[in-house]
Write a protein that holds these residues in place. Sequence first.
Motif, mmCIF file in Angstrom:
data_model
loop_
_atom_site.group_PDB
_atom_site.id
_atom_site.type_symbol
_atom_site.label_atom_id
_atom_site.label_comp_id
_atom_site.label_asym_id
_atom_site.label_seq_id
_atom_site.Cartn_x
_atom_site.Cartn_y
_atom_site.Cartn_z
ATOM 1 N N ILE A 144 0.839 -1.202 0.000
ATOM 2 C CA ILE A 144 0.000 0.000 0.000
ATOM 3 C C ILE A 144 0.877 1.256 0.000
ATOM 4 O O ILE A 144 1.784 1.411 0.818
ATOM 5 N N GLY A 145 0.607 2.145 -0.980
ATOM 6 C CA GLY A 145 1.359 3.391 -1.081
ATOM 7 C C GLY A 145 2.516 3.317 -2.054
ATOM 8 O O GLY A 145 3.066 4.357 -2.435
ATOM 9 N N ILE A 158 -6.440 -4.273 -11.068
ATOM 10 C CA ILE A 158 -7.632 -3.458 -11.325
ATOM 11 C C ILE A 158 -7.192 -1.996 -11.313
ATOM 12 O O ILE A 158 -6.665 -1.501 -10.309
ATOM 13 N N ILE A 159 -7.405 -1.305 -12.437
ATOM 14 C CA ILE A 159 -6.859 0.044 -12.625
ATOM 15 C C ILE A 159 -7.994 1.061 -12.640
ATOM 16 O O ILE A 159 -8.988 0.903 -13.367
ATOM 17 N N TYR A 215 -0.447 4.255 -7.997
ATOM 18 C CA TYR A 215 -0.215 3.836 -6.614
ATOM 19 C C TYR A 215 -1.106 2.646 -6.239
ATOM 20 O O TYR A 215 -2.248 2.535 -6.685
ATOM 21 N N ILE A 216 -0.543 1.792 -5.392
ATOM 22 C CA ILE A 216 -1.295 0.668 -4.848
ATOM 23 C C ILE A 216 -2.169 1.184 -3.714
ATOM 24 O O ILE A 216 -1.660 1.714 -2.723
ATOM 25 N N ILE A 217 -3.503 1.017 -3.869
ATOM 26 C CA ILE A 217 -4.403 1.471 -2.802
ATOM 27 C C ILE A 217 -5.049 0.284 -2.092
ATOM 28 O O ILE A 217 -5.655 0.446 -1.026
ATOM 29 N N TRP A 252 -5.031 -3.081 -6.642
ATOM 30 C CA TRP A 252 -5.911 -2.027 -7.127
ATOM 31 C C TRP A 252 -5.054 -0.775 -7.274
ATOM 32 O O TRP A 252 -4.358 -0.363 -6.329
ATOM 33 N N LEU A 253 -5.083 -0.147 -8.462
ATOM 34 C CA LEU A 253 -4.224 1.007 -8.738
ATOM 35 C C LEU A 253 -5.040 2.282 -8.856
ATOM 36 O O LEU A 253 -6.159 2.280 -9.391
#
Length: 272
Positions: free
Chosen positions: A190-191, A212-213, A224-226, A251-252
Amino acid sequence: MFDFITKRSFGFNLLVVIVLFFALALLFFSMLGVITKHGQQLTVPNVKGKNVVEAIDLLEKAGFEADVRDSIFIDSLPPLAVYAQTPDNGAQVKVGRTIYLTVNKTVAPMVKMPDLEGFTFRSAEMMLKSLRLNVGDTIYKPDFAANTVLQQLFNGKRIKPGTEIPEGSNITLIISSGTGSVENPVPNFIGLTYAEAREVLSASNLNPGTIIIDPNVKDTANAYIIKQVPTRKNEIGDYNMVRAGETVDFWLSATKPEVDSSKQASPDQQEE
């Protein structure tokens, strides 16, 4: 001559014809051995590996005819070298027999690279062989699909299916060795940008899963990876565990998430 024949009886003329027929037949069969060179046999010399010009000259001097019947490409043979001969060397054949030669091509023909990713190693090997391509190096990498081709490389670079390459080329295959037996905590992504996450995955022998963008993302590498699955910790605060070769879904987003810096581990600390 015509009067001589017409003044004789039919029976006499028939007798003359029969005698002439048997005389010609006797002459023919007596000459058959000379015509077919019966009993005149020679041993076929070995011309495999020799240049085609040298091979033809050698065969003709030995009493044979020579004819190039076919061509093939073998990367280990010099151009225009004889690959095969029919009849084979050592055979006993009649004088003047034609020896058919198969010669190595001067230029390798081009073939289209197949799509081997997802094939088992055995199937990929057979496919390459059918196209006269060779299996070069095999590199094993942890992945859940054991013994399947993960990537195909040519000259050290990933090669797309359909790309034309010379026949006889060596193709490097990256093969799945299956998941590891040792479990490690899931890294915290994450981040991180997706490019940074890929580096952490590689260092941890993990693979990206479903990505998943967000529609607002223009540059995937710097997105960023959320969210990630599996997460770093489960609902009760224990670390989730993964094995080498398993995947992590991402998820980006174009916007960097707010992360508590006191809880965010650096990539070097994530494996502790």
